[in-house]
Design a protein around this motif. Sequence first.
Motif, PDB file in Angstrom:
ATOM      1  N   TYR A   1      -7.079  -7.590   1.498  1.00  0.00           N
ATOM      2  CA  TYR A   1      -7.609  -6.257   1.195  1.00  0.00           C
ATOM      3  C   TYR A   1      -9.108  -6.319   0.915  1.00  0.00           C
ATOM      4  CZ  TYR A   1      -3.282  -3.544   1.170  1.00  0.00           C
ATOM      5  OH  TYR A   1      -2.143  -2.880   1.538  1.00  0.00           O
ATOM      6  N   GLU A   2      -9.562  -7.353   0.244  1.00  0.00           N
ATOM      7  CA  GLU A   2     -10.983  -7.495  -0.051  1.00  0.00           C
ATOM      8  C   GLU A   2     -11.790  -7.657   1.231  1.00  0.00           C
ATOM      9  OE1 GLU A   2     -14.034  -7.215  -2.691  1.00  0.00           O
ATOM     10  OE2 GLU A   2     -11.923  -7.007  -3.192  1.00  0.00           O
ATOM     11  N   ALA A   3     -11.213  -8.350   2.224  1.00  0.00           N
ATOM     12  CA  ALA A   3     -11.886  -8.533   3.507  1.00  0.00           C
ATOM     13  C   ALA A   3     -11.971  -7.214   4.282  1.00  0.00           C
ATOM     14  CB  ALA A   3     -11.156  -9.582   4.345  1.00  0.00           C
ATOM     15  N   GLN A   4     -11.038  -6.298   4.013  1.00  0.00           N
ATOM     16  CA  GLN A   4     -11.059  -5.006   4.688  1.00  0.00           C
ATOM     17  C   GLN A   4     -12.176  -4.118   4.143  1.00  0.00           C
ATOM     18  OE1 GLN A   4      -8.920  -4.856   7.366  1.00  0.00           O
ATOM     19  NE2 GLN A   4      -8.609  -6.918   6.552  1.00  0.00           N
ATOM     20  N   ARG A   5     -12.333  -4.180   2.804  1.00  0.00           N
ATOM     21  CA  ARG A   5     -13.388  -3.397   2.161  1.00  0.00           C
ATOM     22  C   ARG A   5     -13.663  -3.982   0.784  1.00  0.00           C
ATOM     23  NH1 ARG A   5     -11.498   1.989   1.072  1.00  0.00           N
ATOM     24  NH2 ARG A   5     -11.612   1.601  -1.146  1.00  0.00           N
ATOM     25  N   LYS A   6     -14.909  -4.191   0.485  1.00  0.00           N
ATOM     26  CA  LYS A   6     -15.284  -4.780  -0.800  1.00  0.00           C
ATOM     27  C   LYS A   6     -14.732  -3.940  -1.949  1.00  0.00           C
ATOM     28  CE  LYS A   6     -19.225  -6.669  -3.269  1.00  0.00           C
ATOM     29  NZ  LYS A   6     -18.517  -7.857  -3.691  1.00  0.00           N
ATOM     30  N   GLY A   7     -14.066  -4.591  -2.885  1.00  0.00           N
ATOM     31  CA  GLY A   7     -13.491  -3.917  -4.041  1.00  0.00           C
ATOM     32  C   GLY A   7     -12.043  -3.511  -3.865  1.00  0.00           C
ATOM     33  N   LEU A   8     -11.566  -3.462  -2.628  1.00  0.00           N
ATOM     34  CA  LEU A   8     -10.193  -3.014  -2.375  1.00  0.00           C
ATOM     35  C   LEU A   8      -9.173  -4.044  -2.871  1.00  0.00           C
ATOM     36  CD1 LEU A   8      -8.634  -0.630  -1.219  1.00  0.00           C
ATOM     37  CD2 LEU A   8      -8.663  -1.768   0.998  1.00  0.00           C
ATOM     38  N   GLY A   9      -9.490  -5.321  -2.745  1.00  0.00           N
ATOM     39  CA  GLY A   9      -8.590  -6.366  -3.245  1.00  0.00           C
ATOM     40  C   GLY A   9      -8.428  -6.279  -4.750  1.00  0.00           C
ATOM     41  N   GLU A  10      -9.525  -6.056  -5.449  1.00  0.00           N
ATOM     42  CA  GLU A  10      -9.465  -5.911  -6.904  1.00  0.00           C
ATOM     43  C   GLU A  10      -8.682  -4.660  -7.284  1.00  0.00           C
ATOM     44  OE1 GLU A  10     -12.460  -5.341 -10.673  1.00  0.00           O
ATOM     45  OE2 GLU A  10     -13.205  -6.383  -8.909  1.00  0.00           O
ATOM     46  N   ASN A  11      -8.846  -3.591  -6.511  1.00  0.00           N
ATOM     47  CA  ASN A  11      -8.101  -2.360  -6.767  1.00  0.00           C
ATOM     48  C   ASN A  11      -6.607  -2.577  -6.557  1.00  0.00           C
ATOM     49  OD1 ASN A  11      -7.166   0.598  -5.637  1.00  0.00           O
ATOM     50  ND2 ASN A  11      -8.609   0.675  -7.354  1.00  0.00           N
TER      51      ASN A  11
ATOM     52  N   ARG B   1      15.923  -3.159  -9.612  1.00  0.00           N
ATOM     53  CA  ARG B   1      15.188  -1.895  -9.596  1.00  0.00           C
ATOM     54  C   ARG B   1      13.885  -2.066  -8.814  1.00  0.00           C
ATOM     55  NH1 ARG B   1      17.015   1.674 -13.625  1.00  0.00           N
ATOM     56  NH2 ARG B   1      18.619   0.731 -14.918  1.00  0.00           N
ATOM     57  N   ARG B   2      13.309  -0.941  -8.405  1.00  0.00           N
ATOM     58  CA  ARG B   2      12.048  -0.986  -7.652  1.00  0.00           C
ATOM     59  C   ARG B   2      11.053   0.003  -8.228  1.00  0.00           C
ATOM     60  NH1 ARG B   2      12.418   1.058  -1.810  1.00  0.00           N
ATOM     61  NH2 ARG B   2      12.549   2.980  -2.984  1.00  0.00           N
ATOM     62  N   ALA B   3       9.832  -0.489  -8.402  1.00  0.00           N
ATOM     63  CA  ALA B   3       8.709   0.363  -8.811  1.00  0.00           C
ATOM     64  C   ALA B   3       7.712   0.355  -7.658  1.00  0.00           C
ATOM     65  CB  ALA B   3       8.060  -0.185 -10.074  1.00  0.00           C
ATOM     66  N   MET B   4       7.373   1.516  -7.153  1.00  0.00           N
ATOM     67  CA  MET B   4       6.388   1.605  -6.087  1.00  0.00           C
ATOM     68  C   MET B   4       4.985   1.496  -6.685  1.00  0.00           C
ATOM     69  SD  MET B   4       8.181   1.635  -3.420  1.00  0.00           S
ATOM     70  CE  MET B   4       6.884   1.876  -2.207  1.00  0.00           C
ATOM     71  N   ILE B   5       4.101   0.841  -5.943  1.00  0.00           N
ATOM     72  CA  ILE B   5       2.721   0.671  -6.379  1.00  0.00           C
ATOM     73  C   ILE B   5       1.915   1.858  -5.872  1.00  0.00           C
ATOM     74  CG2 ILE B   5       0.673  -0.788  -6.167  1.00  0.00           C
ATOM     75  CD1 ILE B   5       2.624  -3.148  -5.812  1.00  0.00           C
ATOM     76  N   GLN B   6       1.157   2.467  -6.767  1.00  0.00           N
ATOM     77  CA  GLN B   6       0.339   3.611  -6.370  1.00  0.00           C
ATOM     78  C   GLN B   6      -0.754   3.184  -5.409  1.00  0.00           C
ATOM     79  OE1 GLN B   6      -1.181   5.630  -9.809  1.00  0.00           O
ATOM     80  NE2 GLN B   6       0.808   6.433 -10.362  1.00  0.00           N
ATOM     81  N   ARG B   7      -1.009   4.037  -4.432  1.00  0.00           N
ATOM     82  CA  ARG B   7      -2.091   3.894  -3.463  1.00  0.00           C
ATOM     83  C   ARG B   7      -1.840   2.851  -2.379  1.00  0.00           C
ATOM     84  NH1 ARG B   7      -8.318   2.247  -4.095  1.00  0.00           N
ATOM     85  NH2 ARG B   7      -8.954   3.010  -2.067  1.00  0.00           N
ATOM     86  N   PHE B   8      -0.919   1.940  -2.597  1.00  0.00           N
ATOM     87  CA  PHE B   8      -0.627   0.891  -1.624  1.00  0.00           C
ATOM     88  C   PHE B   8       0.865   0.924  -1.289  1.00  0.00           C
ATOM     89  CE2 PHE B   8      -4.397  -0.458  -3.889  1.00  0.00           C
ATOM     90  CZ  PHE B   8      -5.209  -0.939  -2.885  1.00  0.00           C
ATOM     91  N   PRO B   9       1.215   0.599  -0.047  1.00  0.00           N
ATOM     92  CA  PRO B   9       2.624   0.698   0.367  1.00  0.00           C
ATOM     93  C   PRO B   9       3.440  -0.543  -0.008  1.00  0.00           C
ATOM     94  CG  PRO B   9       1.291   0.049   2.234  1.00  0.00           C
ATOM     95  CD  PRO B   9       0.337   0.268   1.081  1.00  0.00           C
ATOM     96  N   PHE B  10       3.512  -0.817  -1.300  1.00  0.00           N
ATOM     97  CA  PHE B  10       4.249  -1.973  -1.790  1.00  0.00           C
ATOM     98  C   PHE B  10       5.159  -1.558  -2.930  1.00  0.00           C
ATOM     99  CE2 PHE B  10       0.787  -3.932   0.397  1.00  0.00           C
ATOM    100  CZ  PHE B  10       1.299  -5.123   0.883  1.00  0.00           C
ATOM    101  N   GLY B  11       6.233  -2.317  -3.092  1.00  0.00           N
ATOM    102  CA  GLY B  11       7.150  -2.099  -4.204  1.00  0.00           C
ATOM    103  C   GLY B  11       7.334  -3.388  -4.979  1.00  0.00           C
ATOM    104  N   VAL B  12       7.531  -3.244  -6.291  1.00  0.00           N
ATOM    105  CA  VAL B  12       7.836  -4.379  -7.160  1.00  0.00           C
ATOM    106  C   VAL B  12       9.335  -4.327  -7.421  1.00  0.00           C
ATOM    107  CG1 VAL B  12       7.440  -5.458  -9.411  1.00  0.00           C
ATOM    108  CG2 VAL B  12       5.576  -4.232  -8.274  1.00  0.00           C
ATOM    109  N   PHE B  13      10.051  -5.354  -6.982  1.00  0.00           N
ATOM    110  CA  PHE B  13      11.491  -5.457  -7.194  1.00  0.00           C
ATOM    111  C   PHE B  13      11.713  -6.336  -8.418  1.00  0.00           C
ATOM    112  CE2 PHE B  13      10.904  -4.306  -2.851  1.00  0.00           C
ATOM    113  CZ  PHE B  13      11.961  -3.464  -2.550  1.00  0.00           C
TER     114      PHE B  13
END
Length: 83
Positions: free
Chosen positions: A7-17, A44-56
């Motif tokens: 993500y950081e390689a896609q846009r500076k700061g995005l990896g940290e976000n 259970r699953r929690a979706m991550i805001q702004r990114f298409p990922f879930g925490v199982f």
Amino acid sequence: MTLIKWYEAQRKGLGENFLLCIEQALSKILRNPENFSVVYRDVRRAMIQRFPFGVFFVSRSGTLSVLAVLHARRHPNAWKSRA
């Protein structure tokens, strides 16, 4: 390459976000794990805001175990072997 670096390689700061959004999801899980939907048995699953990922995760006897952080388009069974 980790997702944070990708993500950081896609846009500076995005990896940290991305990392901050994961930390935010984990904080919400720790505060009230029962707020999140059961997706399989006691997982259970929690979706991550702004990114298409879930925490199982599983919460048993006051112990929280994160099984996976997966992209939403991954096959739903991808994390089941970790349960």
